[in-house]
Write a protein that holds these residues in place. Structure first.
Motif, PDB file in Angstrom:
ATOM      1  N   ASN A 236      -4.538  -4.245  -3.875  1.00  6.28           N
ATOM      2  CA  ASN A 236      -4.596  -4.694  -2.480  1.00  6.28           C
ATOM      3  C   ASN A 236      -3.463  -5.676  -2.212  1.00  6.28           C
ATOM      4  N   GLU A 237      -3.448  -6.214  -1.001  1.00  8.89           N
ATOM      5  CA  GLU A 237      -2.334  -7.067  -0.559  1.00  8.89           C
ATOM      6  C   GLU A 237      -2.147  -8.275  -1.457  1.00  8.89           C
ATOM      7  N   LYS A 252      11.413  -5.122  -0.514  1.00  7.86           N
ATOM      8  CA  LYS A 252      11.911  -5.535   0.797  1.00  7.86           C
ATOM      9  C   LYS A 252      11.008  -5.128   1.951  1.00  7.86           C
ATOM     10  N   SER A 253      10.138  -4.144   1.742  1.00 13.13           N
ATOM     11  CA  SER A 253       9.263  -3.672   2.821  1.00 13.13           C
ATOM     12  C   SER A 253       8.093  -4.634   3.012  1.00 13.13           C
ATOM     13  N   PRO A 254       7.407  -4.567   4.178  1.00 13.56           N
ATOM     14  CA  PRO A 254       6.195  -5.375   4.375  1.00 13.56           C
ATOM     15  C   PRO A 254       5.139  -4.994   3.328  1.00 13.56           C
ATOM     16  N   ILE A 255       4.384  -5.969   2.900  1.00  8.71           N
ATOM     17  CA  ILE A 255       3.356  -5.712   1.886  1.00  8.71           C
ATOM     18  C   ILE A 255       2.130  -5.120   2.566  1.00  8.71           C
ATOM     19  N   PRO A 256       1.635  -3.964   2.121  1.00  4.52           N
ATOM     20  CA  PRO A 256       0.516  -3.298   2.787  1.00  4.52           C
ATOM     21  C   PRO A 256      -0.832  -3.902   2.385  1.00  4.52           C
ATOM     22  N   LYS A 257      -1.884  -3.515   3.107  1.00  2.00           N
ATOM     23  CA  LYS A 257      -3.240  -3.944   2.776  1.00  2.00           C
ATOM     24  C   LYS A 257      -3.714  -3.299   1.468  1.00  2.00           C
ATOM     25  N   ILE A 258      -3.267  -2.062   1.251  1.00  2.00           N
ATOM     26  CA  ILE A 258      -3.627  -1.331   0.037  1.00  2.00           C
ATOM     27  C   ILE A 258      -2.469  -0.420  -0.343  1.00  2.00           C
ATOM     28  N   LEU A 259      -2.205  -0.293  -1.638  1.00  2.00           N
ATOM     29  CA  LEU A 259      -1.169   0.606  -2.141  1.00  2.00           C
ATOM     30  C   LEU A 259      -1.729   1.335  -3.364  1.00  2.00           C
ATOM     31  N   ILE A 260      -1.598   2.663  -3.357  1.00  2.00           N
ATOM     32  CA  ILE A 260      -2.089   3.490  -4.475  1.00  2.00           C
ATOM     33  C   ILE A 260      -0.959   4.406  -4.923  1.00  2.00           C
ATOM     34  N   SER A 261      -0.640   4.366  -6.222  1.00  2.00           N
ATOM     35  CA  SER A 261       0.414   5.226  -6.776  1.00  2.00           C
ATOM     36  C   SER A 261      -0.143   6.037  -7.945  1.00  2.00           C
ATOM     37  N   PHE A 262       0.304   7.297  -7.995  1.00  2.00           N
ATOM     38  CA  PHE A 262      -0.113   8.198  -9.067  1.00  2.00           C
ATOM     39  C   PHE A 262       1.132   8.625  -9.841  1.00  2.00           C
ATOM     40  N   PRO A 263       1.104   8.551 -11.187  1.00  2.00           N
ATOM     41  CA  PRO A 263       2.299   8.893 -11.970  1.00  2.00           C
ATOM     42  C   PRO A 263       2.581  10.396 -11.947  1.00  2.00           C
ATOM     43  N   THR A 275       2.861   8.096  -3.821  1.00  2.00           N
ATOM     44  CA  THR A 275       2.328   6.819  -3.335  1.00  2.00           C
ATOM     45  C   THR A 275       1.814   6.945  -1.904  1.00  2.00           C
ATOM     46  N   VAL A 276       0.625   6.335  -1.657  1.00  2.00           N
ATOM     47  CA  VAL A 276       0.108   6.177  -0.291  1.00  2.00           C
ATOM     48  C   VAL A 276      -0.220   4.697  -0.088  1.00  2.00           C
ATOM     49  N   LYS A 277      -0.165   4.254   1.188  1.00  2.00           N
ATOM     50  CA  LYS A 277      -0.510   2.859   1.479  1.00  2.00           C
ATOM     51  C   LYS A 277      -0.969   2.743   2.925  1.00  2.00           C
ATOM     52  N   SER A 278      -1.563   1.617   3.227  1.00  2.00           N
ATOM     53  CA  SER A 278      -2.025   1.369   4.600  1.00  2.00           C
ATOM     54  C   SER A 278      -1.749  -0.085   4.952  1.00  2.00           C
ATOM     55  N   TYR A 279      -1.210  -0.261   6.169  1.00  2.00           N
ATOM     56  CA  TYR A 279      -0.952  -1.616   6.659  1.00  2.00           C
ATOM     57  C   TYR A 279      -2.139  -2.171   7.444  1.00  2.00           C
ATOM     58  N   LYS A 280      -3.177  -1.317   7.697  1.00  2.00           N
ATOM     59  CA  LYS A 280      -4.271  -1.734   8.577  1.00  2.00           C
ATOM     60  C   LYS A 280      -5.564  -2.038   7.837  1.00  2.00           C
ATOM     61  N   ASN A 281      -5.932  -1.142   6.926  1.00  2.00           N
ATOM     62  CA  ASN A 281      -7.281  -1.211   6.371  1.00  2.00           C
ATOM     63  C   ASN A 281      -7.230  -1.033   4.851  1.00  2.00           C
ATOM     64  N   GLU A 282      -7.817  -1.971   4.144  1.00  2.00           N
ATOM     65  CA  GLU A 282      -7.839  -1.924   2.688  1.00  2.00           C
ATOM     66  C   GLU A 282      -8.724  -0.789   2.172  1.00  2.00           C
ATOM     67  N   ASN A 283      -9.736  -0.407   2.967  1.00  2.00           N
ATOM     68  CA  ASN A 283     -10.713   0.590   2.522  1.00  2.00           C
ATOM     69  C   ASN A 283     -10.516   1.957   3.191  1.00  2.00           C
ATOM     70  N   VAL A 284      -9.294   2.237   3.621  1.00  2.00           N
ATOM     71  CA  VAL A 284      -9.053   3.471   4.348  1.00  2.00           C
ATOM     72  C   VAL A 284      -9.167   4.716   3.461  1.00  2.00           C
ATOM     73  N   PHE A 285      -8.897   4.566   2.148  1.00  2.00           N
ATOM     74  CA  PHE A 285      -8.907   5.713   1.243  1.00  2.00           C
ATOM     75  C   PHE A 285     -10.220   5.754   0.462  1.00  2.00           C
ATOM     76  N   THR A 286     -10.945   6.884   0.588  1.00  2.00           N
ATOM     77  CA  THR A 286     -12.225   7.052  -0.099  1.00  2.00           C
ATOM     78  C   THR A 286     -11.981   7.554  -1.527  1.00  2.00           C
ATOM     79  N   LYS A 287     -13.068   7.574  -2.297  1.00  2.00           N
ATOM     80  CA  LYS A 287     -12.976   8.101  -3.670  1.00  2.00           C
ATOM     81  C   LYS A 287     -12.542   9.570  -3.657  1.00  2.00           C
ATOM     82  N   SER A 288     -13.056  10.316  -2.680  1.00  2.00           N
ATOM     83  CA  SER A 288     -12.657  11.724  -2.572  1.00  2.00           C
ATOM     84  C   SER A 288     -11.167  11.848  -2.287  1.00  2.00           C
ATOM     85  N   ASP A 289     -10.635  10.926  -1.446  1.00  2.00           N
ATOM     86  CA  ASP A 289      -9.201  10.916  -1.159  1.00  2.00           C
ATOM     87  C   ASP A 289      -8.401  10.674  -2.438  1.00  2.00           C
TER      88      ASP A 289
END
Length: 714
Positions: A236-237, A252-263, A275-289
């Motif tokens: 998280n942020e 250099k980019s704004p730090i998001p609320k959540i960042l998830i990276s897969f190798p 990589t996916v991220k969200s600037y709005k909501n920390e809980n936007v990505f579910t377990k299924s996602d």
């Protein structure tokens, strides 16, 4: 009944009815508010637009809107796709009601929501005035279906033979966007050759770029840090800020609320990230996602490996094509009728025809008529998918009318939409076939030779022993068993030196070592062997080493001849010869008539000394009395191994003649071949003269008697 009473009763009934209506309204409202499905009532306008007039409280949980926010608003604001809404109105106007109709609506936060609706049109004087809808939230079910669909599509894409990693990354971004917020999404790969991080797809709400594909130099940034972790990275942020600060990372980019990276991996090594991220909501990505993104990253890793292989293959494509065309093996394809659609240029080395000459012709045109039907039957079996076994062999006729033997394998690709043919690989095995035929003949001959060898080995007149360099006996023949008295099994447990007397064993062993090193080629010796009964046997032994074609020692072979009786016979013969030498007139003559030796008495008979005779030809004694036929008969007799006896007139050294009675005895060697002659001569000169005198006197007497008779008559 008075009017007052009627008025009271009317009031009372009205009151009871109104109270009942109120209770029903309260009950209805309670049920309506607690209703899990969504109820919507909308007034239908002439232009087919509709305005929401009533909506259940359950709308809030579903969409994020409160009922008051929707009442009076056009219902079209609620639809994800206006075409879907228009199609639903069309179906309602046609059927007046619909059931379980799928629609995609938009929540207050802009994300899609999936519903199934049951709707009914309400008419007033046959004019549609109102739409009543009951909608059921099927977002979870639909999302699961979409996830499965996405999983299938990604997996299907990765199974393609040729895949472009860039286009696949764009496809992944687009299709994932149907169910996951991918407005902030990127796929990166490390490029060690250029020392860069390559963004093959990039989307970010806070970072504006002109090209979705770009590269940045490898540096101490958050991306490199995540790659080094080699695992799924979910932060998280606050956690991101801490990692960036503690590791002095570039970001250099704004730090998001959540960042998830897969190798993303290539042969187990992390070479990039999804990589996916969200600037709005920390809980936007579910377990299924997260599970879906993890699966996608795994599939992309497989593609990266395949992409590397494809690049390598493409780089070598020209080489392989050249290799195929220059190969002695012919590669080609025929259709279901046997017509040649393709054949490699290497066919010219076999048939003498260039490839372009053969294309469009039928393969059986080049097969001898004798094998034509057989070849057609084979083709039909392959075309109809019947069992066949590679490889096949066939004879073909070349441009020069020669016959070649071809071996080929078949791969039936008639059902392959891209190929639609029968692929074959063929090679000329004429020389190989002939060599194999010769080899089989040679092997058969070798077997016969081995059988003959075994027959000769077992039935040889000489004893034969095979033994190792450690002198251990490994085989013996029947004659050897007869010579030595031991059985074969008894001999196979012994060494050759167990069979001989112990004298000069050391010298023989040294000679055997010289045979191994090829200092000498054979050993010939006489040695006493000990019979099983203890009796000594005098044997002539001939030993040779046997080497393989690779010059590797295999075994020793010894030929043993029992010469005990021969030696005894020789001794007796020598005794007789000695006696003859001093008591008789004896000559020793070779097969060419040369004198080898002469007895002492013989020199007294012919006047020559032994020195004058030895080395001379027996013709030195020829008197010229006998004819050539006489001596020819003599030599034919003795060279055939027979004894000749007869009277011969010889000439002495002084020129005088003498008569002998001669016995010419052939002496044979071990191979039963005449080696030399012993000529025993008895002097019969006096006897011959006496006989001649008697004949002369008899003739004289007869003459005188005839004379007396003549006188008397006259």
């Amino acid at each position: 009944m008075s009017w007052r009473k009627r008025k009271f009763l009317t009031y009372l009934f009205r009151k009871i009815f109104e109270d009942r209506i109120k209770l029903n309204e309260i009950k209805y409202k309670d049920v309506f508010d607690k209703f899990q499905d969504i109820f919507i009532r909308a007034t239908l306008l002439p232009d087919r637009e509709s305005v929401i007039t009533e909506v259940s409280e359950s709308i809030f949980k579903f969409s994020g809107y409160k009922p008051i926010e929707l009442i009076g608003k056009p219902s079209s604001m609620f639809y994800h796709n206006k075409k879907e809404r228009d199609e639903m109105i069309k179906q309602l106007l046609k059927h007046k009601q619909i059931k379980d109709y799928p629609l995609t609506l938009i929540k207050k936060n802009g994300t899609p929501a999936y519903v199934q609706v049951t709707a009914q049109l309400v008419f007033e004087k046959e004019i549609p005035k109102e739409i009543r809808i009951i909608a059921r939230d099927v977002s979870e079910k639909r999302n699961e279906e979409i996830r499965k669909e996405i999983t299938y599509l990604i997996a299907k894409k990765t199974q393609r033979r040729i895949i472009n990693i860039n286009s696949l990354a764009e496809f992944v971004h687009k299709i994932l966007g149907k169910i996951i917020d991918t407005s902030n999404f990127h796929i990166t790969l490390t490029n060690k050759e250029n020392n860069t991080i390559d963004f093959i797809v990039f989307s970010d709400q806070k970072v504006k770029i002109e090209d979705v594909r770009f590269s940045t130099p490898i540096q101490n940034s958050l991306i490199e840090y995540i790659i080094e972790t080699k695992a799924i990275f979910i932060k998280n942020e606050e956690e991101l800020k801490s990692i960036i600060k503690n590791n002095n990372l570039t970001y250099k980019s704004p730090i998001p609320k959540i960042l998830i990276s897969f190798p993303l991996k290539n042969e187990g090594v992390v070479v990039g990230l999804l990589t996916v991220k969200s600037y709005k909501n920390e809980n936007v990505f579910t377990k299924s996602d997260i599970d879906l993104l993890d699966f996608t990253a795994t599939q992309l890793s497989n593609i990266i490996e395949k992409d590397q292989w494809q690049k390598s293959l493409i780089n070598k494509e020209k080489y392989f094509r050249s290799l195929v065309e220059s190969s002695l093996e012919v590669i080609g394809m025929v259709d279901e009728n046997g017509k040649i659609n393709y054949i490699s240029e290497s066919v010219k080395t076999i048939l003498g025809y260039p490839a372009h000459y053969l294309i469009g012709k039928y393969f059986y045109d080049f097969i001898p008529e004798k094998y034509y039907e057989q070849s057609i039957e084979q083709l039909e079996r392959i075309v109809y998918g019947k069992t066949h076994f590679n490889p096949f062999m066939v004879k073909v006729i070349t441009k020069n009318k020669d016959t070649r033997i071809i071996q080929y394998t078949i791969n039936n690709q008639l059902k392959n939409k891209e190929i639609k043919g029968i692929i074959f690989n063929a090679s000329d095995i004429t020389e190989k076939h002939q060599n194999e035929k010769k080899l089989r003949y040679s092997q058969e001959e070798l077997i016969k030779q081995q059988e003959n060898y075994k027959t000769i080995f077992d039935n040889a007149n000489e004893g034969i022993i095979r033994f190792t360099k450690d002198f251990k006996i490994v085989d013996v023949n029947k004659r050897m068993i007869g010579i030595i008295g031991y059985s074969k099994n008894e001999l196979l447990s012994k060494t050759v030196f167990d069979l001989t007397e112990k004298s000069n064993d050391g010298l023989v062993k040294n000679d055997l070592k010289d045979l191994l090193t090829k200092k000498i080629t054979k050993i010939l010796l006489e040695k006493k062997m000990v019979h099983k009964n203890g009796k000594n046997i005098i044997c002539k032994i001939f030993i040779k080493p046997i080497f393989t074609d690779n010059n590797k020692f295999e075994y020793f072979i010894a030929f043993i001849t029992d010469i005990t009786k021969r030696n005894e016979a020789i001794l007796k013969a020598l005794e007789i010869e000695h006696a003859l030498h001093f008591s008789s007139n004896v000559l020793y003559v070779d097969i060419h008539g040369n004198l080898l030796n002469a007895s002492i008495n013989l020199t007294n008979l012919n006047g020559y000394t032994r020195k004058e005779l030895i080395g001379k030809n027996i013709r030195i004694l020829n008197s010229g009395y006998h004819s050539k036929e006489f001596f020819k008969d003599l030599w034919n007799t003795v060279l055939a191994g027979k004894v000749w006896k007869g009277e011969i007139r010889n000439k002495r050294k002084d020129g005088s003649f003498y008569w002998i009675f001669s016995s010419v005895i052939p002496i044979k060697d071990l191979n039963n071949k005449v080696n030399y002659f012993i000529v025993v001569q008895n002097d019969m000169t006096a006897l011959k003269l006496s006989k001649t005198e008697r004949i002369r006197e008899q003739k004289l007497t007869n003459l005188m008697n005839r004379h007396k008779i003549f006188i008397t008559i006259h």
